[in-house]
Enzyme design. Structure first.
Site, PDB file in Angstrom:
ATOM      1  CE  LYS A 111       9.971   2.046  -9.685  1.00  0.00           C
ATOM      2  NZ  LYS A 111       8.823   2.889  -9.747  1.00  0.00           N
ATOM      3  CE  LYS A 194       1.167  -1.017  -7.176  1.00  0.00           C
ATOM      4  NZ  LYS A 194       2.054  -0.695  -6.099  1.00  0.00           N
ATOM      5  CE  LYS A 197       1.876   7.250  -2.056  1.00  0.00           C
ATOM      6  NZ  LYS A 197       2.919   6.713  -1.209  1.00  0.00           N
TER       7      LYS A 197
END
Ligand code: TYM
Length: 329
Positions: A111, A194, A197
């Site tokens: 992040k 992967k 969202k």
């Protein structure tokens, strides 16, 4: 009987990664365990949803849980923010979580790299809130996908630290769970990594046939095998992995043989994959739409779930307060 808990962030609709990595196990586990499945709406606040988006996402995930087969009479299905004991346990656990260890987690480091302008304290303490979710019911097993492994490791660390600090054997060490198999990583359609969202590489349980066909036909491939039995490149392996989740074994074998003999036509493989995904998703999508429109049912389920979860959470918090030393005179 084991206590099982898991959750999904309310940052959008459920995709095949969420289903095959987590929800599929929820459904199996609810038959024989004391299960808690929730919607992590506090966790979604690290990304600043608007109030409307937050509300709608919580409602959608609840409808999706129910449409996939979670049964409110077998499991406690609830919304995280309905349980006031969770933030209190989070506060208490934060006192024994060290900034250094939180800064070193891979998801936090990611992040910091990907959104340097919004490195909020909620992101830093994300694993502590997750530990609070898990420990509030003194859970033993946590069905999750591979990407949550490190967060589970942190939850175990906080549980052990609490027990050690107060010289008690109160919290079990929660284990990630996938029916005795390795945790799953469902790949996306963009060739690597992967399904996620935020990555925009996913197929959602709510996607209609046309959308699914379009997404699958656009999936990344390569120029094809040039010699027999050559190694399968990652984007193609990903298509095979998705196929193994939704298609018959004979279909997967058929395309594997075609690959091995260099006769594979990716267009045919994708067409087949799209149709098999559609076959899998359609009945779930139809149920989602039906349930999503039944506000009273959703409200009743959330209330029933919150009641069950509060009962267990208040007992834990009472014990924890007593252990820490918040006692009546
Ligand atoms: P979230 O919302 O990102 O994902 C929910 C669940 O889906 C799994 N998952 C996947 N599994 C395999 N392949 C994928 N491509 C894939 N994408 C997602 C995740 O591993 C997860 O099990 N922090 C959590 C939510 C949470 C939670 C908890 C989970 C909050 N508190 C306590 C367990 C226990 C999250 O963001 O998951």
């Amino acid at each position: 009987m084991d206590t099982v808990l898991s959750g999904i962030r309310s940052t959008g609709n459920l995709h095949l990664g969420n289903y095959f990595g987590a929800v599929k196990n929820f459904i199996k586990m609810q038959e024989e365990n004391n299960c808690y499945f929730f919607i992590a709406d506090y966790h979604s606040l690290t990304t600043y949803p608007t109030p409307e988006d937050l509300h709608n996402s919580v409602k959608s995930v609840l409808a999706e849980y129910l449409a996939t087969g979670l049964d409110p009479n077998k499991s406690a299905i609830y919304v995280q923010s309905d349980i006031r004991e969770i933030p209190e346990l989070y506060l208490l656990l934060n006192m024994n979580a060290y900034v250094g260890e939180l800064e070193r987690t891979t998801s936090f480091k990611d992040k910091v790299r990907t959104q340097p302008n919004n490195v909020n304290a909620g992101l830093l303490t994300y694993p502590v809130l997750m530990a609070a979710d898990i420990l509030i019911h003194r859970s033993h097993k946590v069905p999750v996908g591979k990407d949550q492994e490190q967060n589970l490791e942190m939850a175990r660390k906080f549980a052990k630290r609490f027990n050690h600090m107060y010289k008690v054997d109160y919290f079990p060490e929660p284990q990630p769970y996938n029916f005795g198999e390795d945790l799953v990583k469902v790949p996306g359609l963009d060739g690597s990594g992967k399904m996620g969202k935020t990555a925009g590489n996913g197929i959602y349980l709510i996607d209609d046939d046309k959308t699914i066909r379009k997404k699958v036909m656009r999936a990344v491939t390569d120029s094809g095998p040039t010699k027999p039995d050559s190694e399968v490149a990652e984007p193609i392996q990903n298509l095979f992995t998705l196929m193994s989740l939704v298609s018959e074994t004979s279909t997967v074998d058929f395309f594997k043989e075609k690959y091995a003999s260099c006769e594979i036509r990716y267009g045919d493989m994708k067409k087949q994959l799209a149709e098999d995904i559609i076959k899998f998703v359609t009945p779930i999508r139809e149920k989602i739409i039906e349930i999503r429109n039944n506000n009273k049912y959703l409200r009743d389920v959330a209330e029933l779930g919150a009641e069950k979860a509060r009962q267990s959470a208040s007992k834990t918090l009472k014990d924890v307060r007593e252990i820490i030393g918040f006692r009546k005179f």
